[in-house]
Scaffold this active site. Structure first.
Site, PDB file in Angstrom:
ATOM      1  N   GLY A  46       1.297  28.172  -1.157  1.00  0.00           N
ATOM      2  CA  GLY A  46       1.316  28.187  -2.620  1.00  0.00           C
ATOM      3  C   GLY A  46       0.558  26.995  -3.165  1.00  0.00           C
ATOM      4  O   GLY A  46       0.438  25.959  -2.496  1.00  0.00           O
ATOM      5  N   GLN A  51      -1.978  20.659  -9.313  1.00  0.00           N
ATOM      6  CA  GLN A  51      -2.289  19.988  -8.044  1.00  0.00           C
ATOM      7  C   GLN A  51      -3.788  19.755  -7.888  1.00  0.00           C
ATOM      8  O   GLN A  51      -4.214  18.981  -7.036  1.00  0.00           O
ATOM      9  CB  GLN A  51      -1.764  20.802  -6.859  1.00  0.00           C
ATOM     10  CG  GLN A  51      -0.238  20.844  -6.795  1.00  0.00           C
ATOM     11  CD  GLN A  51       0.244  21.675  -5.629  1.00  0.00           C
ATOM     12  OE1 GLN A  51       0.353  22.892  -5.732  1.00  0.00           O
ATOM     13  NE2 GLN A  51       0.531  21.022  -4.512  1.00  0.00           N
ATOM     14  N   CYS A  95       4.784  20.209   0.718  1.00  0.00           N
ATOM     15  CA  CYS A  95       3.933  20.341  -0.467  1.00  0.00           C
ATOM     16  C   CYS A  95       2.546  19.818  -0.122  1.00  0.00           C
ATOM     17  O   CYS A  95       2.425  18.772   0.521  1.00  0.00           O
ATOM     18  CB  CYS A  95       4.532  19.527  -1.614  1.00  0.00           C
ATOM     19  SG  CYS A  95       3.582  19.626  -3.136  1.00  0.00           S
ATOM     20  N   LEU A  96       1.508  20.549  -0.537  1.00  0.00           N
ATOM     21  CA  LEU A  96       0.144  20.108  -0.239  1.00  0.00           C
ATOM     22  C   LEU A  96      -0.175  18.777  -0.918  1.00  0.00           C
ATOM     23  O   LEU A  96      -1.089  18.079  -0.495  1.00  0.00           O
ATOM     24  CB  LEU A  96      -0.865  21.182  -0.675  1.00  0.00           C
ATOM     25  CG  LEU A  96      -0.801  22.498   0.116  1.00  0.00           C
ATOM     26  CD1 LEU A  96      -1.782  23.508  -0.452  1.00  0.00           C
ATOM     27  CD2 LEU A  96      -1.071  22.263   1.592  1.00  0.00           C
ATOM     28  N   HIS A 137       9.182  26.640  -6.365  1.00  0.00           N
ATOM     29  CA  HIS A 137       8.502  25.358  -6.083  1.00  0.00           C
ATOM     30  C   HIS A 137       7.224  25.242  -6.934  1.00  0.00           C
ATOM     31  O   HIS A 137       6.952  24.202  -7.528  1.00  0.00           O
ATOM     32  CB  HIS A 137       8.185  25.315  -4.579  1.00  0.00           C
ATOM     33  CG  HIS A 137       7.373  24.139  -4.114  1.00  0.00           C
ATOM     34  ND1 HIS A 137       7.829  23.250  -3.170  1.00  0.00           N
ATOM     35  CD2 HIS A 137       6.116  23.719  -4.443  1.00  0.00           C
ATOM     36  CE1 HIS A 137       6.887  22.329  -2.944  1.00  0.00           C
ATOM     37  NE2 HIS A 137       5.848  22.595  -3.702  1.00  0.00           N
ATOM     38  N   GLU A 138       6.460  26.353  -7.004  1.00  0.00           N
ATOM     39  CA  GLU A 138       5.187  26.309  -7.739  1.00  0.00           C
ATOM     40  C   GLU A 138       5.421  26.253  -9.248  1.00  0.00           C
ATOM     41  O   GLU A 138       4.688  25.565  -9.968  1.00  0.00           O
ATOM     42  CB  GLU A 138       4.303  27.506  -7.369  1.00  0.00           C
ATOM     43  CG  GLU A 138       3.932  27.610  -5.889  1.00  0.00           C
ATOM     44  CD  GLU A 138       3.355  26.337  -5.308  1.00  0.00           C
ATOM     45  OE1 GLU A 138       2.715  25.566  -6.038  1.00  0.00           O
ATOM     46  OE2 GLU A 138       3.568  26.096  -4.098  1.00  0.00           O
ATOM     47  N   HIS A 141       5.982  22.843 -10.326  1.00  0.00           N
ATOM     48  CA  HIS A 141       4.748  22.064 -10.493  1.00  0.00           C
ATOM     49  C   HIS A 141       4.223  22.171 -11.920  1.00  0.00           C
ATOM     50  O   HIS A 141       3.677  21.213 -12.459  1.00  0.00           O
ATOM     51  CB  HIS A 141       3.653  22.570  -9.542  1.00  0.00           C
ATOM     52  CG  HIS A 141       3.672  21.946  -8.179  1.00  0.00           C
ATOM     53  ND1 HIS A 141       3.537  20.593  -7.978  1.00  0.00           N
ATOM     54  CD2 HIS A 141       3.794  22.488  -6.939  1.00  0.00           C
ATOM     55  CE1 HIS A 141       3.570  20.333  -6.668  1.00  0.00           C
ATOM     56  NE2 HIS A 141       3.732  21.469  -6.019  1.00  0.00           N
TER      57      HIS A 141
HETATM   58 ZN   LIG Z   1       3.961  21.690  -3.986  1.00  0.00          ZN
END
Ligand SMILES: [Zn+2]
Length: 179
Positions: A46, A51, A95-96, A137-138, A141
């Site tokens: 995701g 991000q 998380c990226l 989670h997304e 963000h």
């Molecule tokens: Zn994340």
């Protein structure tokens, strides 16, 4: 399609609330393509526009992890959770924007989400399992919230310090011509 750099925590853009998308134009489709390519390349399941430093309410995801399975890329614009189960489930999240750090987070096990697709059409869908965790989670963000915000302060500070160190190392590497 273009790979775009992913912001690493801490960064003020990861703490900001993203703006709703109003124009469903070619730029939006191009952004969604770039986001999917960047997510698959990372690799991740995701990715949210903040991000990449873009404060718009856009997220992409694909939680199909089995090898040789058909990918299921999804693009959600202006998504909101409209129903959440009382049942909770725990997943070890990553998380990226917080590379190599993982922690268990408890969230509703099933959520119904409403969003607009790239054509401007309203869509509703229920998610469970990993998809439910990922979509929550997304969406977090888009509201400037990270999975580490669910952790105890001490653990969160520990991870943040590691990320500050990582960013210093990356900055030094870039100066020396490494990438
Ligand atoms: Zn994340």
């Amino acid at each position: 399609m273009t790979l775009r750099p992913i912001l690493i925590h801490p960064d003020p853009r990861l703490k900001a609330k993203a703006d709703p998308v109003a124009e469903f134009d070619r730029d939006l489709a191009a952004l969604a393509d770039d986001m999917l390519e960047t997510m698959y390349d990372a690799p991740g399941i995701g990715l949210a526009a903040p991000q990449l430093g873009i404060l718009k309410r856009v997220l992409v995801m694909d939680c199909v992890k089995e090898e040789n399975a058909t990918p299921e890329p999804m693009v959600l614009i202006n998504p909101t959770v409209i129903e959440a189960s009382e049942d909770l489930s725990v997943y070890e999240e990553g998380c990226l924007s917080i590379p190599e750090q993982y922690a268990e987070v408890e969230r509703p096990a099933v959520v119904k989400v409403e969003w607009t697709d790239l054509a401007g059409k309203q869509v509703q869908q229920e998610f469970d399992g990993l998809w439910a965790t990922c979509v929550q989670h997304e969406i977090d963000h888009l509201n400037g919230k990270l999975f580490i915000d669910y952790l105890k302060p001490l653990k969160r500070q520990m991870i943040t310090r590691k990320m500050q160190k990582l960013k210093r190392e990356l900055a030094r590497g870039a100066k020396n011509g490494r990438s």
